[in-house]
Write a protein that holds these residues in place. Structure first.
Motif, PDB file in Angstrom:
ATOM      1  N   SER A 209      39.224  24.293  39.739  1.00 46.76           N
ATOM      2  CA  SER A 209      40.156  23.952  39.124  1.00 46.76           C
ATOM      3  C   SER A 209      41.632  24.024  39.269  1.00 46.76           C
ATOM      4  CB  SER A 209      40.225  23.586  37.712  1.00 46.76           C
ATOM      5  OG  SER A 209      40.200  24.879  37.208  1.00 46.76           O
ATOM      6  N   LEU A 210      41.591  25.795  39.981  1.00 45.21           N
ATOM      7  CA  LEU A 210      43.050  26.841  40.090  1.00 45.21           C
ATOM      8  C   LEU A 210      43.143  26.484  41.344  1.00 45.21           C
ATOM      9  CD1 LEU A 210      42.432  29.520  38.306  1.00 45.21           C
ATOM     10  CD2 LEU A 210      43.558  27.839  37.770  1.00 45.21           C
ATOM     11  N   LEU A 211      42.160  26.146  42.179  1.00 39.67           N
ATOM     12  CA  LEU A 211      42.755  25.881  43.335  1.00 39.67           C
ATOM     13  C   LEU A 211      44.029  25.160  44.609  1.00 39.67           C
ATOM     14  CD1 LEU A 211      42.056  26.393  46.986  1.00 39.67           C
ATOM     15  CD2 LEU A 211      40.145  24.342  46.394  1.00 39.67           C
ATOM     16  N   LYS A 212      44.109  23.647  43.225  1.00 38.13           N
ATOM     17  CA  LYS A 212      45.128  23.088  43.859  1.00 38.13           C
ATOM     18  C   LYS A 212      46.539  23.590  44.064  1.00 38.13           C
ATOM     19  CE  LYS A 212      47.062  18.346  42.848  1.00 38.13           C
ATOM     20  NZ  LYS A 212      46.624  17.181  42.331  1.00 38.13           N
ATOM     21  N   THR A 213      46.581  24.958  42.784  1.00 36.68           N
ATOM     22  CA  THR A 213      48.441  25.186  42.675  1.00 36.68           C
ATOM     23  C   THR A 213      47.598  26.506  42.937  1.00 36.68           C
ATOM     24  OG1 THR A 213      47.269  25.390  40.698  1.00 36.68           O
ATOM     25  CG2 THR A 213      48.469  23.612  40.769  1.00 36.68           C
TER      26      THR A 213
END
Length: 260
Positions: free
Chosen positions: A163-167
């Motif tokens: 979930s943190l990859l996008k940002t």
């Protein structure tokens, strides 16, 4: 009872069946034989029947590539090989194991769809890793106005199992072609800034040969491709012992297309 009778029973919502001459039994299934999360167990008294389809389709996703670990065949070279199609219709040259989502049967080839030669009307692209027929990691990208490599971009991420990859602005080495200097062939990489073998961090990487300059610090690569992915919701050091990454069996790419 003959296999043809069993095939006739597999109509309507039936997508696959198993038949046994010994037991004179036909069992039909709603699931397609190649559907993810479906387990088939080999048995000499039974054999599989399935619908003759032109494409590999699962729900709203069309499967355009499946790469199998450890078969010592470059997935990238096949991805880029124009004119090689294992669908439209599905290739009878591929072993049954090549359509499965586990490695319980032999497969010595990757699967390549004709979509890679006609990358049009693409809305979404899904990259997913599987082990024992279960999805262990995925990223869904916006595929609009992309080509068969450019969709693999952090700025196009819609959602991901990380979930943190996008940002994560530290994921600066994020591309399909990967790192190909000094005889290294790391493909489909998502790495942070390179800082040397003991400091390199990543979400995912595919080793497309059995040579790797950092293998002394990372891991041996007895056969390729080798798909590794972070077990954390962040990049992990590849050199960490015990590893904070896992090895996947199968890498797949799916697309959703607009109707022309």
């Amino acid at each position: 009872m003959k296999p043809t009778f069993c095939a006739l029973l597999c109509s309507g919502e039936c997508n696959s069946a198993t038949f046994s001459v010994k037991y004179q039994t036909c069992i039909t299934f709603k699931e397609k034989f190649f559907a993810p999360n479906i387990f088939w167990t080999a048995d000499l008294d039974w054999f599989m029947l399935y619908r003759d389809e032109s494409t590999l389709q699962f729900e709203d996703w069309r499967i355009v590539f499946k790469a199998y670990s450890g078969i010592n065949s470059s997935f990238y070279n096949l991805w880029e090989k124009d004119g090689h199609h294992d669908d439209e219709p599905l290739s009878s040259d591929l072993a049954m194991g090549c359509y499965r989502w586990d490695k319980k049967e032999t497969c010595t080839s990757h699967f390549r769809s004709s979509v890679l030669d006609n990358w049009t009307n693409i809305e979404k692209v899904k990259f997913a890793l599987y082990t024992n027929a279960s999805e262990v990691a995925y990223i869904i990208f916006n595929g609009t106005s992309t080509n068969r490599q450019s969709w693999y971009d952090r700025m196009l991420i819609i959602e991901s199992s990380w979930s943190l990859l996008k940002t994560d602005t530290q994921a600066v080495n994020f591309n399909f072609q990967g790192l190909t200097v000094d005889n290294n062939f790391r493909r489909m990489i998502i790495f942070g800034p390179y800082g040397g073998c003991n400091y390199d961090r990543m979400y995912v990487c595919t080793f497309d040969t059995n040579y790797e300059a950092c293998s002394t610090d990372w891991m041996p690569i007895p056969s390729y491709p080798l798909f590794i992915y972070s077990l954390q919701n962040q990049m992990v050091k590849v050199s960490t012992k015990p590893p904070e990454y896992a090895v996947a069996e199968i890498m797949s790419v799916f697309v959703q297309q607009k109707q022309p």
